[in-house]
Motif scaffolding. Structure first.
Motif, PDB file in Angstrom:
ATOM      1  N   GLY A   3     -23.467  -5.149 -26.342  1.00 13.44           N
ATOM      2  CA  GLY A   3     -24.423  -4.102 -25.707  1.00 13.44           C
ATOM      3  C   GLY A   3     -23.753  -3.012 -25.413  1.00 13.44           C
ATOM      4  O   GLY A   3     -22.574  -2.959 -24.868  1.00 13.44           O
ATOM      5  N   ALA A   4     -24.501  -2.022 -25.136  1.00 16.76           N
ATOM      6  CA  ALA A   4     -23.676  -0.661 -24.721  1.00 16.76           C
ATOM      7  C   ALA A   4     -23.760  -0.627 -23.141  1.00 16.76           C
ATOM      8  O   ALA A   4     -24.570  -1.429 -22.316  1.00 16.76           O
ATOM      9  CB  ALA A   4     -24.395   0.858 -24.703  1.00 16.76           C
ATOM     10  N   ILE A   5     -22.501  -0.225 -22.803  1.00 18.87           N
ATOM     11  CA  ILE A   5     -22.179  -0.410 -21.161  1.00 18.87           C
ATOM     12  C   ILE A   5     -21.891   1.132 -20.663  1.00 18.87           C
ATOM     13  O   ILE A   5     -21.254   1.778 -21.191  1.00 18.87           O
ATOM     14  CB  ILE A   5     -21.298  -1.467 -20.603  1.00 18.87           C
ATOM     15  CG1 ILE A   5     -19.816  -1.071 -21.489  1.00 18.87           C
ATOM     16  CG2 ILE A   5     -21.512  -2.780 -21.072  1.00 18.87           C
ATOM     17  CD1 ILE A   5     -18.762  -1.989 -20.748  1.00 18.87           C
ATOM     18  N   ARG A   6     -22.297   1.253 -19.588  1.00 20.19           N
ATOM     19  CA  ARG A   6     -22.144   2.532 -18.935  1.00 20.19           C
ATOM     20  C   ARG A   6     -20.496   2.701 -18.264  1.00 20.19           C
ATOM     21  O   ARG A   6     -19.981   1.751 -18.027  1.00 20.19           O
ATOM     22  CB  ARG A   6     -22.949   2.625 -17.645  1.00 20.19           C
ATOM     23  CG  ARG A   6     -22.911   4.045 -16.972  1.00 20.19           C
ATOM     24  CD  ARG A   6     -24.271   3.988 -15.912  1.00 20.19           C
ATOM     25  NE  ARG A   6     -23.520   4.701 -14.820  1.00 20.19           N
ATOM     26  CZ  ARG A   6     -23.938   4.539 -13.426  1.00 20.19           C
ATOM     27  NH1 ARG A   6     -24.920   3.758 -13.137  1.00 20.19           N
ATOM     28  NH2 ARG A   6     -23.278   5.147 -12.603  1.00 20.19           N
ATOM     29  N   GLU A   7     -19.850   3.835 -18.403  1.00 19.75           N
ATOM     30  CA  GLU A   7     -18.786   4.375 -17.816  1.00 19.75           C
ATOM     31  C   GLU A   7     -18.802   4.484 -16.447  1.00 19.75           C
ATOM     32  O   GLU A   7     -19.584   5.163 -16.108  1.00 19.75           O
ATOM     33  CB  GLU A   7     -18.162   5.367 -18.721  1.00 19.75           C
ATOM     34  CG  GLU A   7     -17.924   5.139 -20.204  1.00 19.75           C
ATOM     35  CD  GLU A   7     -16.992   3.815 -20.384  1.00 19.75           C
ATOM     36  OE1 GLU A   7     -16.052   3.957 -19.803  1.00 19.75           O
ATOM     37  OE2 GLU A   7     -17.240   3.172 -21.200  1.00 19.75           O
ATOM     38  N   GLY A 126     -15.343  -5.283 -29.283  1.00 21.74           N
ATOM     39  CA  GLY A 126     -15.140  -3.874 -28.705  1.00 21.74           C
ATOM     40  C   GLY A 126     -13.900  -3.843 -27.759  1.00 21.74           C
ATOM     41  O   GLY A 126     -13.878  -3.036 -26.898  1.00 21.74           O
ATOM     42  N   ILE A 127     -13.192  -5.016 -27.508  1.00 17.36           N
ATOM     43  CA  ILE A 127     -12.087  -5.100 -26.755  1.00 17.36           C
ATOM     44  C   ILE A 127     -10.698  -5.219 -27.493  1.00 17.36           C
ATOM     45  O   ILE A 127     -10.390  -6.039 -28.297  1.00 17.36           O
ATOM     46  CB  ILE A 127     -12.393  -6.271 -25.885  1.00 17.36           C
ATOM     47  CG1 ILE A 127     -13.561  -6.466 -25.256  1.00 17.36           C
ATOM     48  CG2 ILE A 127     -11.224  -6.604 -24.934  1.00 17.36           C
ATOM     49  CD1 ILE A 127     -13.933  -7.776 -24.508  1.00 17.36           C
TER      50      ILE A 127
END
Length: 154
Positions: A3-7, A126-127
């Motif tokens: 999922g997209a996560i905020r910076e 994504g890591i």
């Protein structure tokens, strides 16, 4: 699927409660692993047992393997039932008290490994590998700082 996560800023992240984040991570990762293993009618203690016996056939007795693994069994499921189940499935045999996987046991272990690998791939999505290693080392240091064993499980 990630999922997209905020910076966030460094300052915002630096003040985060590590216990909350590690706890949530643990619940989600362990829950996903348990769900995958359950499709094979296995628990984590089954999985741990299969891997230890596969790695060192004929080395592990019930008492020795229980002593090795019981610190990880936070649900208190116990290992006698796990060992009995694996013998009843004909996945493990015992000779002079020492356990060995059968062909069926190895096939089951491989199937379970494929399921657990799916979860691990999802976790790593994504890591960067360097970031993952850094994270593990930071967590190991935190464990050691609090008096725990920061060494890798063997």
């Amino acid at each position: 699927m990630s999922g997209a996560i905020r910076e966030y800023t460094h300052e915002e992240l630096a003040g985060q409660p590590i216990g909350a984040w590690t706890g949530e991570t643990c619940r989600l990762v362990v829950g996903a692993i348990r769900a995958e293993l359950a499709t094979e009618d296995l628990t984590q203690p089954h999985w741990w047992t299969l891997n230890h016996v596969a790695r060192d056939p004929g080395k592990w007795t019930r008492p020795a393997l229980t002593a090795r693994l019981e610190k990880y069994d936070e649900l208190g499921l116990g290992f006698d039932g796990v060992f009995d189940d694996l013998v009843a499935r004909r996945w493990v045999t015992e000779s002079a008290g020492a356990m060995t996987l059968t062909e069926a046991g190895e096939a089951g272990r491989v199937r379970a490994k494929e399921r657990v690998s799916k979860v691990q791939a999802q976790v790593h999505e994504g890591i960067d590998a360097v970031d993952f290693v850094t994270t593990v080392n930071v967590l190991r240091r935190m464990v050691a700082n609090l008096g725990g064993d920061g060494n890798l499980p063997g």
